[in-house]
Design a protein around this motif. Sequence first.
Motif, PDB file in Angstrom:
ATOM      1  N   LEU A 335     -64.604 -22.452  42.145  1.00 29.73           N
ATOM      2  CA  LEU A 335     -65.351 -23.162  43.271  1.00 29.73           C
ATOM      3  C   LEU A 335     -67.074 -22.586  43.038  1.00 29.73           C
ATOM      4  O   LEU A 335     -67.244 -21.236  42.733  1.00 29.73           O
ATOM      5  CB  LEU A 335     -64.873 -22.728  44.737  1.00 29.73           C
ATOM      6  N   ASP A 336     -68.049 -23.257  43.181  1.00 27.92           N
ATOM      7  CA  ASP A 336     -69.290 -22.854  43.493  1.00 27.92           C
ATOM      8  C   ASP A 336     -70.126 -23.652  44.742  1.00 27.92           C
ATOM      9  O   ASP A 336     -69.466 -24.288  45.345  1.00 27.92           O
ATOM     10  CB  ASP A 336     -69.984 -23.266  42.405  1.00 27.92           C
ATOM     11  N   THR A 337     -71.356 -23.533  44.621  1.00 31.66           N
ATOM     12  CA  THR A 337     -72.063 -24.114  45.904  1.00 31.66           C
ATOM     13  C   THR A 337     -72.598 -25.447  45.595  1.00 31.66           C
ATOM     14  O   THR A 337     -73.453 -26.156  46.472  1.00 31.66           O
ATOM     15  CB  THR A 337     -73.328 -23.171  46.328  1.00 31.66           C
ATOM     16  N   GLU A 338     -72.459 -26.305  44.455  1.00 34.04           N
ATOM     17  CA  GLU A 338     -72.847 -27.554  43.886  1.00 34.04           C
ATOM     18  C   GLU A 338     -72.616 -28.430  45.277  1.00 34.04           C
ATOM     19  O   GLU A 338     -73.641 -29.329  45.465  1.00 34.04           O
ATOM     20  CB  GLU A 338     -72.480 -27.945  42.557  1.00 34.04           C
ATOM     21  N   PHE A 339     -71.244 -28.497  45.590  1.00 35.00           N
ATOM     22  CA  PHE A 339     -70.841 -29.716  46.425  1.00 35.00           C
ATOM     23  C   PHE A 339     -71.700 -29.424  47.646  1.00 35.00           C
ATOM     24  O   PHE A 339     -72.376 -30.285  48.508  1.00 35.00           O
ATOM     25  CB  PHE A 339     -69.396 -29.400  46.781  1.00 35.00           C
ATOM     26  N   HIS A 410     -70.349 -23.010  64.793  1.00 33.80           N
ATOM     27  CA  HIS A 410     -70.412 -23.872  63.636  1.00 33.80           C
ATOM     28  C   HIS A 410     -71.693 -23.539  63.233  1.00 33.80           C
ATOM     29  O   HIS A 410     -72.865 -23.629  64.033  1.00 33.80           O
ATOM     30  CB  HIS A 410     -70.344 -25.367  63.914  1.00 33.80           C
ATOM     31  N   PHE A 411     -71.999 -23.039  62.091  1.00 37.19           N
ATOM     32  CA  PHE A 411     -73.366 -22.662  61.461  1.00 37.19           C
ATOM     33  C   PHE A 411     -73.731 -23.727  60.674  1.00 37.19           C
ATOM     34  O   PHE A 411     -72.995 -24.778  60.254  1.00 37.19           O
ATOM     35  CB  PHE A 411     -73.322 -21.459  60.749  1.00 37.19           C
ATOM     36  N   GLN A 412     -75.180 -23.702  60.211  1.00 33.76           N
ATOM     37  CA  GLN A 412     -75.637 -24.634  59.343  1.00 33.76           C
ATOM     38  C   GLN A 412     -75.889 -23.851  58.122  1.00 33.76           C
ATOM     39  O   GLN A 412     -76.560 -22.705  58.070  1.00 33.76           O
ATOM     40  CB  GLN A 412     -76.833 -25.419  59.595  1.00 33.76           C
ATOM     41  N   VAL A 413     -75.218 -24.500  56.748  1.00 32.32           N
ATOM     42  CA  VAL A 413     -76.011 -24.027  55.442  1.00 32.32           C
ATOM     43  C   VAL A 413     -77.433 -24.290  55.219  1.00 32.32           C
ATOM     44  O   VAL A 413     -77.474 -25.596  55.218  1.00 32.32           O
ATOM     45  CB  VAL A 413     -74.981 -24.407  54.337  1.00 32.32           C
ATOM     46  N   VAL A 414     -78.066 -23.251  55.056  1.00 24.63           N
ATOM     47  CA  VAL A 414     -79.414 -23.513  54.900  1.00 24.63           C
ATOM     48  C   VAL A 414     -80.060 -23.127  53.566  1.00 24.63           C
ATOM     49  O   VAL A 414     -81.194 -23.414  53.196  1.00 24.63           O
ATOM     50  CB  VAL A 414     -80.417 -23.028  55.925  1.00 24.63           C
ATOM     51  N   ASP A 415     -79.403 -22.353  52.752  1.00 26.34           N
ATOM     52  CA  ASP A 415     -79.783 -21.939  51.433  1.00 26.34           C
ATOM     53  C   ASP A 415     -78.611 -21.526  50.580  1.00 26.34           C
ATOM     54  O   ASP A 415     -77.860 -20.855  51.022  1.00 26.34           O
ATOM     55  CB  ASP A 415     -80.820 -20.838  51.464  1.00 26.34           C
ATOM     56  N   VAL A 416     -78.791 -22.114  49.356  1.00 29.36           N
ATOM     57  CA  VAL A 416     -77.567 -21.593  48.459  1.00 29.36           C
ATOM     58  C   VAL A 416     -78.130 -20.942  47.212  1.00 29.36           C
ATOM     59  O   VAL A 416     -77.567 -21.129  45.988  1.00 29.36           O
ATOM     60  CB  VAL A 416     -76.598 -22.719  48.146  1.00 29.36           C
ATOM     61  N   GLY A 417     -79.445 -20.715  47.287  1.00 24.42           N
ATOM     62  CA  GLY A 417     -79.935 -19.862  46.132  1.00 24.42           C
ATOM     63  C   GLY A 417     -81.040 -20.969  45.533  1.00 24.42           C
ATOM     64  O   GLY A 417     -81.498 -20.682  44.372  1.00 24.42           O
ATOM     65  N   MET A 418     -81.384 -22.142  46.112  1.00 23.63           N
ATOM     66  CA  MET A 418     -82.067 -23.047  45.691  1.00 23.63           C
ATOM     67  C   MET A 418     -83.150 -23.489  46.459  1.00 23.63           C
ATOM     68  O   MET A 418     -83.822 -24.621  46.228  1.00 23.63           O
ATOM     69  CB  MET A 418     -81.386 -24.295  44.972  1.00 23.63           C
ATOM     70  N   GLY A 419     -83.442 -22.514  47.074  1.00 29.15           N
ATOM     71  CA  GLY A 419     -84.629 -22.841  48.329  1.00 29.15           C
ATOM     72  C   GLY A 419     -83.997 -23.601  49.556  1.00 29.15           C
ATOM     73  O   GLY A 419     -82.777 -23.995  49.582  1.00 29.15           O
ATOM     74  N   ARG A 420     -84.898 -23.521  50.758  1.00 24.56           N
ATOM     75  CA  ARG A 420     -84.246 -23.891  52.158  1.00 24.56           C
ATOM     76  C   ARG A 420     -83.843 -25.341  52.002  1.00 24.56           C
ATOM     77  O   ARG A 420     -84.696 -26.205  51.504  1.00 24.56           O
ATOM     78  CB  ARG A 420     -85.423 -23.828  53.194  1.00 24.56           C
ATOM     79  N   PHE A 421     -82.782 -25.803  52.757  1.00 24.57           N
ATOM     80  CA  PHE A 421     -82.421 -27.394  53.042  1.00 24.57           C
ATOM     81  C   PHE A 421     -81.541 -27.361  54.017  1.00 24.57           C
ATOM     82  O   PHE A 421     -81.194 -26.466  54.655  1.00 24.57           O
ATOM     83  CB  PHE A 421     -81.977 -27.853  51.672  1.00 24.57           C
ATOM     84  N   SER A 422     -81.587 -28.610  54.713  1.00 24.42           N
ATOM     85  CA  SER A 422     -80.855 -29.024  55.749  1.00 24.42           C
ATOM     86  C   SER A 422     -79.230 -29.340  55.314  1.00 24.42           C
ATOM     87  O   SER A 422     -79.015 -30.606  55.349  1.00 24.42           O
ATOM     88  CB  SER A 422     -81.521 -29.869  56.753  1.00 24.42           C
TER      89      SER A 422
END
Length: 470
Positions: A335-339, A410-422
Amino acid sequence: MLIRPTRRRFLASAAALPLAGMAVPAWAQAAEMRIATRQIEVLGRAATVYGMTGPDGRSGFHGRAGERFRLGVQNDTDTGIITHWHGQVMAAEGQDRSYTGGGELAAGAVDQVDFELTPGTHWMHSHQLSEQLLMAAPMICREADAEDIQEHVIMLHDFSFTAPEEILAGLGGSDMHAHGAAAGDMAGMDHAGGAMAGMDMAGMVHANDVKYDAFLANDRTLADPEVVQVEAGARVRLRVINGGTATAFWIDPGVLQSVAIAVDGSACAPLAAKAYPMAQGQRLDLVVTIPAEGGAFPIFAQVEAARMRTGIVLATAGAQVARLSDMAEIEAPHLDTEFDAGLRAVEALPERAGQMAHLMLGEEAGYRFTINGRVHGEDTPIAAKLGERLELMFMNTGMMMHPMHLHGHHFQVVDVGMGRFSGPRRDVVVVPPGGMVTVAVDLDKPGSWFLHCHHLYHMATGMMTEVRVT
């Protein structure tokens, strides 16, 4: 906090108590949720496990948006239970025993619970080693805007005939809150005691530190899978729950057209993929389309970094169901953060400033898992105030993926190492080896909220802290 039944007590309870599949009096069905032992068959052998049966006689609880979870929870086992209503963020601290000082629901006792249901695909489970013994069930609250199509719940489990305390001892660890587990039968173990957790012989990225006897989808293996009748040309919503204690899966819909519409019970912009990753504790709402010509269509759940798999079959009337192998042809990836990087929340958090907490996820010899170098009980809780925005930056310094879960929010994922996103709204996020993931959460209720790895044995040996909101 993690109190486990001994094998002797557990087997004794199996002989003494009625099974979940037996008839329940009408008055009990109207008022109670029962937690009791039951028997299933796995690989041709009888296995005694737990069950959580709702007022309607089905596993877990099934409600609709706007309803309340208002009933008595009856403990018909001979051991104390700490139950977590996973994803039900409107359950206040005192309505969910999995918080500091929450205590156990004693054997034979009843908890009266009452809170508004959070819509979505959620679940309930033990916050103890008994989760390994299938003390878990769906907790579905159908959304007000849910499409009027057929729905089906798929509950995934990893299963071992070895008692969970023996699994933990064989991994080289011990329950931080209940010491003294005997080593017992080592057949279910992958690591020798004292080995560096998460490392294979080459010291590379690793998964599946427990060797399971079977993997289950709705209590069944692919030797005798559940077959769900569907209509040709119809669309079907699958509510998939990864109740595995130490196993992540890839959901493979095969030849069926599919699209993800929600993760962890929170709606996302529709996203199609060939296969969908699910860490421990995560949920996935998948809409699949049955071809007009009909047929039988397996939905596989393949173990991360392995060939083993389980699943169900969707079949139209009269379709022939072929025998299915429980081994895929090729090994699934890690598993990774691509999805998550491709997902977008339907209801994103508004932009605002907040405080940041840095959390280093580590591994030590002797199967010891830490947050900022400390195990739970020696950790420093994260202090925050009601109404604040909190960002949690997870940095994984080890060789195993950690699915990090925050209670009550419930949190929101805002960064997976490729810059901020929604990114997506979740309550469990994958933090891969060497990875950095940041989530943002608005703290809307006071209390002491556990933050932990949802790999049961990582949590049991230390990877847990608290967010204390005052």
